[in-house]
Design a protein around this motif. Sequence first.
Motif, PDB file in Angstrom:
ATOM      1  N   ARG B 299      -1.704  -7.085  10.801  1.00  0.00           N
ATOM      2  CA  ARG B 299      -2.669  -6.817   9.748  1.00  0.00           C
ATOM      3  C   ARG B 299      -2.923  -5.320   9.623  1.00  0.00           C
ATOM      4  O   ARG B 299      -2.966  -4.763   8.538  1.00  0.00           O
ATOM      5  N   GLU B 300      -3.059  -4.651  10.805  1.00  0.00           N
ATOM      6  CA  GLU B 300      -3.301  -3.206  10.790  1.00  0.00           C
ATOM      7  C   GLU B 300      -2.114  -2.473  10.192  1.00  0.00           C
ATOM      8  O   GLU B 300      -2.256  -1.501   9.460  1.00  0.00           O
ATOM      9  N   ARG B 301      -0.926  -2.955  10.524  1.00  0.00           N
ATOM     10  CA  ARG B 301       0.271  -2.318   9.989  1.00  0.00           C
ATOM     11  C   ARG B 301       0.297  -2.405   8.481  1.00  0.00           C
ATOM     12  O   ARG B 301       0.614  -1.446   7.781  1.00  0.00           O
ATOM     13  N   PHE B 302      -0.037  -3.593   7.965  1.00  0.00           N
ATOM     14  CA  PHE B 302      -0.033  -3.762   6.519  1.00  0.00           C
ATOM     15  C   PHE B 302      -1.084  -2.871   5.871  1.00  0.00           C
ATOM     16  O   PHE B 302      -0.847  -2.263   4.832  1.00  0.00           O
ATOM     17  N   GLN B 303      -2.251  -2.783   6.553  1.00  0.00           N
ATOM     18  CA  GLN B 303      -3.325  -1.949   5.990  1.00  0.00           C
ATOM     19  C   GLN B 303      -2.902  -0.489   5.931  1.00  0.00           C
ATOM     20  O   GLN B 303      -3.164   0.224   4.969  1.00  0.00           O
ATOM     21  N   ASN B 304      -2.238  -0.063   7.000  1.00  0.00           N
ATOM     22  CA  ASN B 304      -1.751   1.314   7.034  1.00  0.00           C
ATOM     23  C   ASN B 304      -0.779   1.582   5.912  1.00  0.00           C
ATOM     24  O   ASN B 304      -0.820   2.612   5.250  1.00  0.00           O
ATOM     25  N   ASP B 306      -0.570   0.023   3.156  1.00  0.00           N
ATOM     26  CA  ASP B 306      -1.261  -0.018   1.883  1.00  0.00           C
ATOM     27  C   ASP B 306      -2.008   1.297   1.619  1.00  0.00           C
ATOM     28  O   ASP B 306      -1.964   1.855   0.548  1.00  0.00           O
ATOM     29  N   LYS B 307      -2.730   1.777   2.680  1.00  0.00           N
ATOM     30  CA  LYS B 307      -3.577   2.953   2.487  1.00  0.00           C
ATOM     31  C   LYS B 307      -2.794   4.245   2.549  1.00  0.00           C
ATOM     32  O   LYS B 307      -3.002   5.145   1.769  1.00  0.00           O
ATOM     33  N   LYS B 308      -1.918   4.360   3.550  1.00  0.00           N
ATOM     34  CA  LYS B 308      -1.304   5.657   3.782  1.00  0.00           C
ATOM     35  C   LYS B 308       0.193   5.672   3.534  1.00  0.00           C
ATOM     36  O   LYS B 308       0.851   6.644   3.840  1.00  0.00           O
ATOM     37  N   THR B 311       3.889   3.252   8.228  1.00  0.00           N
ATOM     38  CA  THR B 311       3.529   2.319   9.291  1.00  0.00           C
ATOM     39  C   THR B 311       3.299   3.053  10.601  1.00  0.00           C
ATOM     40  O   THR B 311       3.178   2.477  11.657  1.00  0.00           O
TER      41      THR B 311
END
Lengths: 150, 369
Positions: B299-304, B306-308, B311
């Motif tokens: 989930r954190e990887r996907f968020q990263n 998405d945001k930045k 990965t």
Amino acid sequence: MSKNTVSDRFRKVDVDEYDENKFVDEEEGGENQLGPDEAEVDSLIRQGNLMGALQAVLKNPPINTKNQNVKDRAEGLVLKVLSSFKSTDIEKGVQSLDKNGVDLLMKYIYKGFERPSENSSAVLLQWHEKALSAGGVGCIVRVLTARKTV
Amino acid sequence: MSYHSFLLEPISCHAWNKDRTQIALCPNNHEVHIYKKDGSNWNKIHVLKEHNGQVTGIDWAPESNRIVTCGTDRNAYVWTLKGDAWKPTLVILRINRAARCVKWSPKENKFAVGSGSRLISVCYFEQDNDWWVCKHIKKPIRSTILCLDWHPNNVLLAAGSCDFKCRIFSAYIKEVEEKPAPTAWGSKMPFGEVMFESTGTAGWVHGVCFSDSGNRVAWASHDSTVAVAEGGKTAVCASLTSETLPLLCVTFITENSLVAAGHDCYPVLFVYDSNKAALSFGGKLDIPKQSAQKGMSARERFQNLDKKATTDSKEAVLESVHKNSISQLSILNGGKAQCAKFCTTGMDGGMTIWDVKTLESAMKDLKIV
């Protein structure tokens, strides 16, 4: 209205030129710097010896000369060599340079960014990435702080 | 090493008293605050208010217990402790730009102030008039003086300037001292004489330091280089281009080792080899905290991503102790010959005390010669 408000030519005077304390860089003889040898570099490219061409084109950088043509010619030559490298060989090319070589390469890369032609920026960006991992941020700082550059 | 956060504002400059129980610092305004150590707390015991501009330099004379401060209001004040309060004495520097740095000489009978007026004011006390008088060193300085350091013989002064040069001047004042003996930098030392001028490095010289013997001088310049020159062999300067952001302050911790710190927020060690006249990188002197979380969830990887758009799990948080540039380094114990502890203050308003022995044992490849 008095006469001296008619002309506004005084606004174009560069007052810094008349400042007696203006900082002037030291003059270092650069009249004999001709830049890298075009014939040598061309022949190395034609032979396919790209590593050799890279070393040759980074010799004799026209740092101190005031002749803009020499500088433009050198930059054009460097761009030619950098573009003829395959993407996978770029890293090896950078590894073959010593510290001063990486600094000089970075100077040429930023000079190339100043005047982009069709594909030059993409190639230069690939070289920039590899040069950055070799020279670190300090290398870029040296490009920014250099008073005399290519 | 211990980190203490004094303020939220940058600490412009600091100075320690003789027994290292009190620190005088400027919290990026017109005042100087003196804090006293009380167990593990720091209590503010004095506030020195006299300057009309930001205080840019503080130096505390260990033997005579006087503080000299200089600021952007073009003034310097010498403070003496009378009873329980610090009383200022104005020193007329005769400069028309801000003062940038100030240092007491080793014998504490004079101090030097570097300024934006492109000159150094060397000030000494005139007994007859009961007044501080100054003499100027002007030639051949062509830009602001950023940093100063005195040679142990009380006469030579190293100055780093914005005209890209590090120079050693003679600040010999015949009214207060005897003629100095010859040194490695030369034997004739009239006031204002240039004993050494650096070549080769570009970039403003942010920090300069003499070694303990005075035979070597090191400087850090804005083109991310550190250089060392040795008296007597002045044709050869060893310089090292580094891969980091520019360093702002440098000091010798032994005759052969230098510690420097700057915009990368951690101190680094350099080692000078006199025989080869070469400077080499010794190591990064920051012990990063072991990060608790290793590995990221999907989930954190996907968020990263998405945001930045990456990965990469590297956070945007600095791992070093200081969270902003380190602007000043000072030696606490051991002097420049055998430093045991040094202190750094920075733009994050914090002060860290570093213990050399602890660092040596914590970093396996670190060698302090």
